[in-house]
Design an enzyme around this catalytic site. Structure first.
Site, short mmCIF file in Angstrom:
data_model
loop_
_atom_site.label_atom_id
_atom_site.label_comp_id
_atom_site.label_asym_id
_atom_site.label_seq_id
_atom_site.Cartn_x
_atom_site.Cartn_y
_atom_site.Cartn_z
N LEU A 208 0.86 -1.20 0.00
CA LEU A 208 0.00 0.00 0.00
C LEU A 208 0.89 1.24 0.00
O LEU A 208 1.76 1.35 0.87
CB LEU A 208 -0.90 0.02 1.24
CG LEU A 208 -1.84 -1.19 1.43
CD1 LEU A 208 -2.50 -1.15 2.81
CD2 LEU A 208 -2.91 -1.25 0.34
N HIS A 209 0.69 2.14 -0.95
CA HIS A 209 1.53 3.35 -0.93
C HIS A 209 0.84 4.60 -1.49
O HIS A 209 1.44 5.66 -1.54
CB HIS A 209 2.84 3.12 -1.67
CG HIS A 209 2.69 3.06 -3.17
ND1 HIS A 209 2.31 1.93 -3.85
CD2 HIS A 209 2.86 4.01 -4.12
CE1 HIS A 209 2.26 2.19 -5.14
NE2 HIS A 209 2.57 3.44 -5.35
N ARG A 210 -0.41 4.51 -1.94
CA ARG A 210 -1.05 5.70 -2.52
C ARG A 210 -1.39 6.70 -1.43
O ARG A 210 -1.97 6.32 -0.39
CB ARG A 210 -2.35 5.33 -3.24
CG ARG A 210 -2.18 4.37 -4.37
CD ARG A 210 -1.65 5.03 -5.61
NE ARG A 210 -1.30 3.99 -6.57
CZ ARG A 210 -0.56 4.18 -7.65
NH1 ARG A 210 -0.10 5.39 -7.92
NH2 ARG A 210 -0.30 3.20 -8.47
#
Ligand code: UD1
Ligand code: UDP
Length: 360
Positions: A208-210
């Protein structure tokens, strides 16, 4: 006429993976063409940058701009300011940029203002969501480029809808999948899951990185939900550096979720291929899971890669961590269906791109 000098501008983890096959394709199809690699330094940790040059066998960068992290304006401006003198010295016939990151749009704008033609690898993707910085980078880059390499018919349609000359658009396939195909024997031999004490086909791999997810309260909710899933299905989560600091702010390590540093490409693909499923908000991972036939749950409201939903293994869960605990049930009720990769996701996209350049 084939370009005598091509300059590639790369800055982030997915850029290296998408561009390695294009560099290789040009070396094979156009051996007389000089290639120059510029690394903007948008990503700079060893596990976000150097490891990919090593594992992918990419030539080392000829120029490094060391722009580092910062606001969108700062990062974009630094790339432009530092790239301009490099383009003056190198005077390439063509600048190639991949994907949709700040380095991509900044380089396209710099080169095109200097009258240097721009080629865009992975052109035509649209999420329709202008709150994503990547969507703005895609639109800008596609409208500056004169050579647009696409990986799906949907991308061609998006470009046509925006009035881009179809003669400039070349459906060559997916260069990220080229890299996967080229290294498949190597990553399948690694057994990374085993070495972490995970049983193949019985764990959930997470990335997850947004910003929409990790820069606010949704991240805490997602981690809690993952802890709940971890009671039924082991969870492994190699954490992107943007997400790392946010998780640290949440305090204690979540129970039932193994957090690690980002892993190299070979280790990550080994985990991806052996996972029961992947939960992600990454763009590239939606494509790799479709190629590998591994179920993918995307924690976003939209995707710029609809082909992975229509023809692949991707399910859009929505930007809603409350859906995460549904994953084990969704997996159990999922019918086993054979999926085949979309057309031209076959390991030869980089070569086809080079052939287009040879014929131009
Ligand atoms: C960028 C791209 C995103 C892409 C992602 C791939 C933009 C706008 N975003 O997001 O589209 O999906 O790369 O991974 O271009 N950091 C480190 N070490 C690094 C790199 C970053 O610690 O090597 C940290 C810094 O605190 C930085 C933050 O991560 O501020 C975000 O980095 P940045 O490159 O701005 O955006 P990404 O989230 O990585
Ligand atoms: N990846 C990797 N190590 C990790 C996580 C991802 O090598 O710990 C690879 C993954 O296989 C894919 C790419 O990085 O090829 C995706 O990058 P990311 O999710 O950062 O960017 P996006 O595709 O969302 O732009």
């Amino acid at each position: 006429m084939a370009p005598s000098k091509v300059l590639h501008v790369l800055g982030t983890r997915p850029n290296f993976i998408k561009m390695a096959p294009v560099v290789e394709g040009i070396a094979e199809v156009l051996p007389g063409t000089e290639q120059v690699i510029v690394h903007t330094g948008q990503h700079y940790d060893r596990m976000m940058s150097e490891v990919f040059f090593e594992e992918l066998g990419m030539p080392q960068p000829d120029h490094t701009l060391e722009v580092g992290s910062g606001s969108h304006a700062l990062q974009t401006a630094r790339v432009m300011e530092r790239l301009e003198p490099v383009l003056e010295i190198e005077a390439p016939d063509l600048v190639l940029v991949p994907g949709d990151v700040n380095s991509t749009a900044a380089a396209a704008l710099t080169a095109s203002k200097m009258g240097i033609p721009v080629g865009h690898v992975e052109s035509g993707l649209r999420s329709g969501d202008r709150t994503m910085p990547e969507e703005l980078n895609r639109i800008l880059t596609d409208h500056l480029a004169e050579v647009l390499f696409t990986h799906s018919e949907a991308a061609d349609r998006n470009l046509a809808d925006e009035g881009i000359d179809p003669d400039w658009v070349h459906l060559v396939g997916n260069t990220m999948i080229d890299t996967l195909v080229r290294l498949e024997d190597r990553f399948r031999a690694i057994g990374k899951a085993d070495s972490l004490g995970l049983e193949p086909d019985n764990f959930l791999l997470v990335t997850l990185h947004r910003p929409a997810l990790v820069d606010g309260p949704l991240l805490g909710e997602a981690i809690e939900a993952l802890s709940a899933v971890g009671k039924e299905l082991p969870v492994i989560f190699p954490v992107h550096p943007r997400t790392r600091a946010m998780i640290a702010d949440l305090g204690a390590e979540p129970e039932g979720v193994v957090l690690t540093e980002p892993v190299g490409y070979l280790d990550f693909l080994s985990l991806e291929a052996d996972a029961a499923a992947v939960l992600t908000d990454s763009g590239g991972i939606q494509e790799e899971t479709t190629y590998l036939g591994v179920p993918c749950f995307t924690l976003r409201d939209n995707t710029e890669r609809p082909v992975t939903v229509e023809q692949g293994t991707n399910t859009l869960l929505g930007l809603d961590p409350r859906k995460i605990p549904e994953i084990p049930g969704l997996l159990a009720s999922r019918a086993d269906e054979a999926v085949s990769p979309p057309p031209l996701w076959d390991g030869r996209a980089g070569l086809r791109a080079a052939e287009v350049l040879a014929g131009d």
